[in-house]
Design a protein around this motif. Structure first.
Motif, mmCIF file in Angstrom:
data_model
loop_
_atom_site.group_PDB
_atom_site.id
_atom_site.type_symbol
_atom_site.label_atom_id
_atom_site.label_comp_id
_atom_site.label_asym_id
_atom_site.label_seq_id
_atom_site.Cartn_x
_atom_site.Cartn_y
_atom_site.Cartn_z
ATOM 1 N N LEU A 70 41.871 55.277 7.570
ATOM 2 C CA LEU A 70 40.466 55.369 7.922
ATOM 3 C C LEU A 70 40.320 55.710 9.394
ATOM 4 N N VAL A 71 39.301 56.497 9.705
ATOM 5 C CA VAL A 71 39.087 56.937 11.077
ATOM 6 C C VAL A 71 37.944 56.151 11.695
ATOM 7 N N HIS A 72 38.215 55.559 12.845
ATOM 8 C CA HIS A 72 37.235 54.689 13.504
ATOM 9 C C HIS A 72 36.214 55.562 14.231
ATOM 10 N N LYS A 73 35.347 56.245 13.457
ATOM 11 C CA LYS A 73 34.403 57.155 14.090
ATOM 12 C C LYS A 73 33.082 57.245 13.350
ATOM 13 N N GLU A 74 32.813 56.357 12.406
ATOM 14 C CA GLU A 74 31.558 56.445 11.689
ATOM 15 C C GLU A 74 30.406 56.135 12.628
ATOM 16 N N LYS A 75 29.180 56.380 12.165
ATOM 17 C CA LYS A 75 28.016 56.319 13.027
ATOM 18 C C LYS A 75 27.928 55.012 13.802
ATOM 19 N N LEU A 76 28.191 53.893 13.132
ATOM 20 C CA LEU A 76 28.077 52.606 13.804
ATOM 21 C C LEU A 76 29.104 52.466 14.916
ATOM 22 N N ALA B 259 42.118 54.893 15.737
ATOM 23 C CA ALA B 259 41.056 54.665 16.716
ATOM 24 C C ALA B 259 41.572 54.967 18.110
ATOM 25 N N ARG B 260 40.652 55.105 19.056
ATOM 26 C CA ARG B 260 41.032 55.293 20.454
ATOM 27 C C ARG B 260 41.477 53.971 21.070
ATOM 28 N N LEU B 261 40.675 52.913 20.843
ATOM 29 C CA LEU B 261 40.928 51.628 21.472
ATOM 30 C C LEU B 261 41.092 50.565 20.403
ATOM 31 N N ALA B 262 42.264 49.942 20.351
ATOM 32 C CA ALA B 262 42.544 48.950 19.310
ATOM 33 C C ALA B 262 41.639 47.733 19.440
ATOM 34 N N GLY B 263 41.440 47.263 20.663
ATOM 35 C CA GLY B 263 40.652 46.056 20.852
ATOM 36 C C GLY B 263 39.243 46.183 20.328
ATOM 37 N N LYS B 264 38.577 47.273 20.672
ATOM 38 C CA LYS B 264 37.201 47.462 20.207
ATOM 39 C C LYS B 264 37.158 47.644 18.692
ATOM 40 N N THR B 265 38.155 48.300 18.143
ATOM 41 C CA THR B 265 38.204 48.492 16.696
ATOM 42 C C THR B 265 38.318 47.156 15.965
ATOM 43 N N ILE B 266 39.169 46.275 16.480
ATOM 44 C CA ILE B 266 39.344 44.957 15.859
ATOM 45 C C ILE B 266 38.038 44.165 15.923
ATOM 46 N N ILE C 115 46.338 49.083 13.315
ATOM 47 C CA ILE C 115 45.612 50.033 14.163
ATOM 48 C C ILE C 115 46.577 51.096 14.685
ATOM 49 N N ILE C 116 46.260 52.339 14.401
ATOM 50 C CA ILE C 116 47.001 53.465 14.997
ATOM 51 C C ILE C 116 46.162 53.987 16.156
ATOM 52 N N GLU C 117 46.630 53.762 17.376
ATOM 53 C CA GLU C 117 45.879 54.231 18.544
ATOM 54 C C GLU C 117 46.174 55.717 18.771
ATOM 55 N N VAL C 118 45.115 56.526 18.789
ATOM 56 C CA VAL C 118 45.243 57.973 18.931
ATOM 57 C C VAL C 118 45.091 58.349 20.405
ATOM 58 N N ARG D 43 57.930 62.164 18.816
ATOM 59 C CA ARG D 43 58.319 61.012 17.988
ATOM 60 C C ARG D 43 57.965 59.686 18.643
ATOM 61 N N LYS D 44 58.075 59.630 19.942
ATOM 62 C CA LYS D 44 57.837 58.363 20.640
ATOM 63 C C LYS D 44 56.392 58.228 21.100
ATOM 64 N N PHE D 45 55.832 59.307 21.668
ATOM 65 C CA PHE D 45 54.523 59.195 22.315
ATOM 66 C C PHE D 45 53.360 59.637 21.430
ATOM 67 N N ASN D 46 53.661 60.266 20.286
ATOM 68 C CA ASN D 46 52.614 60.722 19.363
ATOM 69 C C ASN D 46 51.608 61.658 20.034
ATOM 70 N N THR D 47 52.094 62.524 20.888
ATOM 71 C CA THR D 47 51.253 63.534 21.532
ATOM 72 C C THR D 47 51.807 64.922 21.198
ATOM 73 N N PRO D 48 50.949 65.936 21.164
ATOM 74 C CA PRO D 48 51.419 67.295 20.854
ATOM 75 C C PRO D 48 52.167 67.889 22.052
ATOM 76 N N HIS D 49 53.375 67.405 22.279
ATOM 77 C CA HIS D 49 54.108 67.728 23.504
ATOM 78 C C HIS D 49 54.454 69.201 23.623
ATOM 79 N N ILE D 50 54.710 69.864 22.494
ATOM 80 C CA ILE D 50 55.052 71.291 22.561
ATOM 81 C C ILE D 50 53.831 72.104 22.969
ATOM 82 N N ALA D 51 52.678 71.782 22.380
ATOM 83 C CA ALA D 51 51.443 72.490 22.738
ATOM 84 C C ALA D 51 51.124 72.283 24.212
ATOM 85 N N ILE D 52 51.238 71.044 24.679
ATOM 86 C CA ILE D 52 50.976 70.759 26.092
ATOM 87 C C ILE D 52 51.946 71.542 26.967
ATOM 88 N N GLY D 53 53.222 71.547 26.580
ATOM 89 C CA GLY D 53 54.224 72.258 27.360
ATOM 90 C C GLY D 53 54.013 73.763 27.370
#
Length: 649
Positions: A13-19, A592-599, A547-550, A363-373
């Protein structure tokens, strides 16, 4: 007999609904101002190079078309509040090939803004580091030479891009409050400079007199037209708000409001500051001494003032402060460009427009490292061309403007097309001033905006051979890659490829659990066991929440396969523990972006009575981040929070 863990395919689930949309008009404005507002630091110098004493007039005309573009993006972003901006609008208005073209050109705009913002930041940094402005004699034994400040500035800009790219690959979060703070400070600084400038420096008669002072002070018609075209660079970056529509609270109202605030502030700054600049400095002086840091030139030429018997040296005070703020805002703009290019490339990858290896996650940082590079390397190549071209500042401004106005033109055309194709679609914000075409309402501002931006694009494309060559090479590489990739996997060139979208939490049924046990990484088995014991005693329900922090370099609904597999494993273990105690533990994964607020939001939404969390010794970066999450939950949760702090072994 030990029961084996089973693999379950759970919905993420994506933590982005209207509420749970978090960005208000203020956050949108500050982020967009960081991009658009930074443009004034190089926009004046770039415009003066061609419009000379008519720079204020050139920027005023460009500002009118800026308003037309804001109206278009306000309608498009509220009608289609999704990531991708113009690439998404053209997909719905035309076809996938046009969408790819828009996205690829937008990537060029990001690459250019990374290069232009970083090198301009270095030019302002020269106020504190003189070797970036003046040659320094060097003697090594019998060898003596002087450094080249321009070459050093080029390499300093390369270092900045490499540093920020590395930070984004690691995935350090961008602080929204940090951005807002410096945007407000910059705004206050600009307001102060404008107020003082209007009182002690503005000279309309002097500006008008430039028209009679010859070709060094007043442009020819051809120069003025090019000056108006290049002045558009002072208004680029306005797509930022549209790109954040998915994460905007009450987007139907907040997006137009943020755009209105941006329009008012940017227009005031972009008209008054150039007027003050050409009042204090004649155009030849700006071109010779202050072209790459014109706002610093404004501060340097401010006259001394006497206040309550004390002489205040404005250039001493404002010079250092403006240079500091300029460096800060331009570094923020550079970083925003890197983040933007990573988000957009990932979005294009999800629609199978570019090969999957480009947007592959680290694998470690979960960022699009090739695109950034890859795209940071493209920016570095543009910067390094400055070793051979002394006017690299103007060349980068030209390529940035060229790409941006083409994106604006496509946005205008998309709104026009959708008015014809989908006249009944909901438009929370609808541009007025329409005319009828085959019974459909067509916005006049969009038509004018499209024609003007195409005209500006043609002027920029034809007038500068370097810009033209870079643009042609970029588009050729892009379409070659697109066609090869689509043909290789037998994908249609013109049609949208259906992709797996993450299910939004807004459409999930609401259940109520008494106990929530959240986790961000490896499962804290003791917390699940504690929850199970309480559930047995009080006949409570238990929710295991992963929580998967994006990271900010990815769109919120990015498919993070490795993190998802970790989540599945952790929740399998939670369910196994529940079975040992004879209770049914519910499991849920949220991105979600922020785990604390999501919880906290999840606890409030489900009316939870208790949150159980574990916190380890702060021995690693991940532990520190986890500690911040625990602190946020403890301070903001709507129910009791039990925290188990593990002792160091």
């Amino acid at each position: 007999m030990t029961e084996q863990l089973r693999s379950i395919s759970r919905k993420v689930l994506v933590h982005k609904e209207k509420l749970r949309r978090e960005l208000g008009a203020g956050a949108l404005f500050s982020t967009a101002y960081g991009n658009v507002g930074s443009s004034i630091y190089y926009g004046i110098g770039a415009t003066v190079a061609y419009a000379l004493g008519a720079t204020p007039l050139a920027l005023m005309l460009a500002g009118i078309f800026f308003i037309f573009t804001i109206l278009t993006f306000s309608e498009a972003a509220t009608m289609m509040p999704y990531a991708g901006g113009t690439a998404y609008y053209t997909r719905k208005a035309f076809n996938e090939s046009v969408s790819f073209f828009a996205g690829w050109v937008d990537l060029l705009a990001y690459v250019a803004t990374i290069a232009l913002s970083s090198i301009t930041a270095v030019f302002y940094l020269a106020h504190f580091l003189p070797f970036l402005k003046e040659p320094v004699p060097v003697i090594i034994g019998t060898l003596s030479f002087s450094t080249d400040p321009h070459v050093l500035a080029v390499f300093m800009a390369v270092f900045i891009v490499m540093l920020l790219a590395g930070i984004n690959i690691i995935g350090v979060k961008e602080a929204a409050l940090f951005n807002m703070f410096f945007a407000v400070i910059d705004l206050i600084t600009q307001a102060l400079v404008i107020t003082i400038g209007i009182i002690v420096a503005l000279n309309i008669d002097k500006i008008v007199s430039y028209a009679a002072m010859g070709p060094h002070h007043w442009p020819t018609m051809q120069q003025f037209i090019y000056g108006v075209a290049i002045a558009m660079v002072a208004f680029t970056g306005i797509e930022t708000i549209a790109q954040m529509a998915e994460e905007t609270e009450d987007y139907k109202k907040k997006i137009p409001k943020a755009y209105f605030m941006l329009a008012v502030v940017v227009l005031i700054i972009s008209i008054t500051l150039p007027s003050i600049a050409v009042s204090l400095m004649e155009p030849p002086v700006i071109m010779r001494d202050w072209q790459v840091n014109a706002i610093a030139g404004v501060a340097f030429h401010m006259p001394d003032i006497t206040l309550f018997g004390h002489v205040i040296h404005l250039k001493t005070i404002l010079g250092a402060w403006i240079s500091f703020i300029a460096v800060t805002i331009l570094l923020m703009a550079t970083n925003a460009g890197i983040m933007g290019v990573s988000r957009l490339s990932y979005s294009m990858g999800q629609f199978r427009q570019i090969p999957s290896f480009i947007f592959k996650l680290h694998r470690k940082f979960n960022t699009p490292h090739i695109a950034i590079g890859v795209f940071s390397a493209a920016s570095i190549m543009l910067i390094l061309s400055g070793i051979f071209f002394r006017d690299i500042f103007l060349k980068l401004a030209s390529i940035y403007c060229l790409a941006s106005v083409l994106i604006f033109a496509l946005a205008h055309l998309s709104v026009i097309s959708l008015r014809i194709k989908s006249p009944e679609a909901e438009r929370p914000f609808r541009v007025g001033l329409n005319f009828k075409f085959k019974g459909k309402d067509i916005p006049i501002t969009a038509v004018i905006g499209f024609l003007v931006n195409i005209a500006v694009w043609l002027v920029m494309f034809m007038a500068n051979s370097w810009t033209r060559v870079v643009a042609i090479i970029w588009v050729a590489i892009g379409f070659g890659l697109y066609i090869y990739y689509r043909k290789k996997y037998s994908l249609p060139l013109m049609e949208e490829v259906t992709i797996e979208r993450v299910v939004e939490a807004a459409y999930m049924p609401l259940d109520y659990y008494d106990i929530i046990v959240p986790t961000l990484g490896e499962l804290d088995a003791s917390m699940i066991q504690t929850a199970a014991k309480i559930a047995l005693r009080d006949k409570s329900n238990v929710l295991a929440l992963y929580i998967i922090e994006v990271p900010m370099t990815l769109p919120l609904d990015a498919r993070m396969q490795q993190e998802r597999e970790k989540a599945e494993k952790a929740l399998d273990q939670a369910e196994m523990i529940g079975k040992e105690y004879g209770i049914n533990i519910q499991a849920k994964i949220i991105q979600a972006r922020l785990a604390g607020k999501t919880i906290v939001d999840e606890a409030a939404r489900r009316r939870a009575g208790l949150i159980l969390m574990g916190q380890s010794e702060k021995t690693r970066l991940s532990d520190i981040i986890s500690g911040k999450t625990v602190s946020y939950v403890a301070q903001n949760a709507p129910c009791r929070v039990f925290i188990n702090i593990a002792e160091k072994a």
